[in-house]
Scaffold this active site. Structure first.
Site, PDB file in Angstrom:
ATOM      1  N   HIS A 199      -0.509  -3.029   0.326  1.00 35.71           N
ATOM      2  CA  HIS A 199       0.722  -2.698  -0.402  1.00 35.71           C
ATOM      3  C   HIS A 199       1.413  -3.927  -0.978  1.00 35.71           C
ATOM      4  CE1 HIS A 199       0.774   1.449   1.552  1.00 35.71           C
ATOM      5  NE2 HIS A 199       0.916   1.693   0.271  1.00 35.71           N
ATOM      6  N   HIS A 299      -5.506   3.663 -10.013  1.00 30.70           N
ATOM      7  CA  HIS A 299      -4.475   4.067  -9.065  1.00 30.70           C
ATOM      8  C   HIS A 299      -4.051   5.477  -9.434  1.00 30.70           C
ATOM      9  CE1 HIS A 299      -0.195   4.196  -7.569  1.00 30.70           C
ATOM     10  NE2 HIS A 299      -0.847   3.796  -6.481  1.00 30.70           N
TER      11      HIS A 299
END
Length: 393
Positions: A199, A299
């Site tokens: 992340h 993504h």
């Protein structure tokens, strides 16, 4: 065929998803002068109200324009917005409208998006599971859930094993992360790909320590191991590790992407079609990555319209490695919104052949789920993590 109306619609429900951001969608509905309708999707995260407002402004640059001139329409807004390259809100608004225009173009011509982009390179798109580890904390939690995922036929799964650590990680955190990764690897075996989600939250030294602890488990890639904007951190990480680096979900333009490719900072690029510039720029980014021998793993974490267009684009490019998939861990209403048009079977999605982005939007459900664009609540657990995992054991 000209653009007559652009309507941003926030969707939400009492049925929540695997994370705070997964419980909301921002859909863009574009209507034409001859009654056709196309759909796109923008990114919510913590900026639901801001993106909704931005869509109202960006839409003014498209009213009355010809749908078929998608490239020209993109550049029309590029001309208008002096800060486009620095504005996430403007970039995701532009991307959402661009997706809707491609949807309309496909519907006008009676062809799925993949045919407009050169035809299918593959009939089925391989996907990996994400969102599956909600409330997983202990190695046993991860192990049990990972077996369930593989039992569904998935050949790859991604997860964040770092709990509440941010920027730095100590020995205790390294030990916990390794125990979680080891538990997953041992439960799924060596034939299933595992991907480690960071992340984008560590400094280079901590990320390097993580890589040295986890490389023995043969991850397909380490995703965003350092902060997105930390260029020196990426350079240091590359020079001290042997693992494959994946990144790119925060990129909001073609030229920004070029920088990371030219610097050799990425092995697997993860552009997000809902903020990099829609289909128009997403296709260019994939081709540019191909020229650098970099593979693509789009993504794809927000909603079912994003998922549909990502499948279409993933089907036409030669350098796809795998596509992210939250579909089985969406709240049910997100699947219902597209009439469950993109089911996953044995870790693959058959590419839909319906005109446009390939799915039919349930317009009655769209209206039923319509919500006000209000700010999201902020808690100690950030909205970008899978829920219930921001802790140690």
């Amino acid at each position: 065929m000209k653009i007559q109306e652009i309507t941003p619609i926030v969707l939400s429900s009492k049925e929540k998803g695997a994370a705070t951001w997964a419980s909301t969608m921002i859909v863009v509905k574009v209507e034409t002068t001859d009654g056709m309708v196309g759909y796109g999707e923008a990114v919510p995260t913590l900026r639901v109200s801001q993106v909704f407002s931005a869509l109202k402004q960006v839409s003014k640059g498209f009213m009355g324009q010809e749908v078929e001139r998608v490239e020209r329409n993109y550049h029309r807004w590029y001309t208008q917005d002096f800060y486009l390259s620095r504005s996430f809100e403007s970039a995701t608004s532009l991307s959402a409208i661009d997706i809707a225009l491609w949807d309309l173009l496909g519907k006008e011509l009676g062809a799925p998006l993949n045919k407009l982009l050169g035809g299918k390179f593959r009939d089925e798109v391989p996907v990996y599971a994400n969102g599956w580890y909600k409330d997983c904390v202990t190695p046993q939690d991860f192990s049990v859930r990972a077996k369930e995922v593989v039992g569904k036929g998935y050949k790859g799964l991604k997860f964040d094993p770092f709990g509440a650590y941010f920027d730095w990680i100590d020995e205790r955190g390294l030990k916990q992360a390794e125990e979680r990764v080891k538990a997953v690897r041992e439960s799924v075996g060596d034939e299933v790909e595992i991907m480690i989600e960071h992340h984008g939250r560590f400094n280079a030294n901590s990320a390097i320590s993580i890589a040295k602890r986890l490389e023995k488990y043969n991850p397909l890639f380490m995703e965003e191991p350092v902060h997105h904007e930390d260029i020196e951190g990426y350079r240091k990480y590359r020079s001290h590790t042997q693992v494959r680096v994946a990144m790119g979900e925060r990129l909001i333009g073609l030229k920004e992407t070029l920088f990371y490719l030219r610097e050799g900072l990425v092995d697997i690029l993860q552009p997000d079609i809902t903020n990099v510039g829609g289909v128009t720029v997403g296709r260019k980014v994939a081709s540019m990555a191909e020229a650098f021998d970099v593979e693509i793993a789009f993504h794809n974490a927000f909603g079912s319209i994003q998922n549909a267009v990502s499948i279409q684009l993933a089907s036409v490019i030669p350098n796809l490695v795998i596509l992210e998939n939250f579909y089985d861990w969406f709240p049910k209403w997100k699947r219902d919104l597209v009439r469950n048009g993109t089911p996953v079977e044995n870790g693959r999605v058959k590419v839909p052949d319906r005109p446009g982005i390939g799915v039919e939007v349930d317009e009655e459900l769209l209206e039923e789920l319509r919500a006000d664009p209000v700010p999201l609540e902020v808690s100690d657990e950030p909205v970008w993590v899978v829920g219930g995992t921001w802790r140690g054991y």
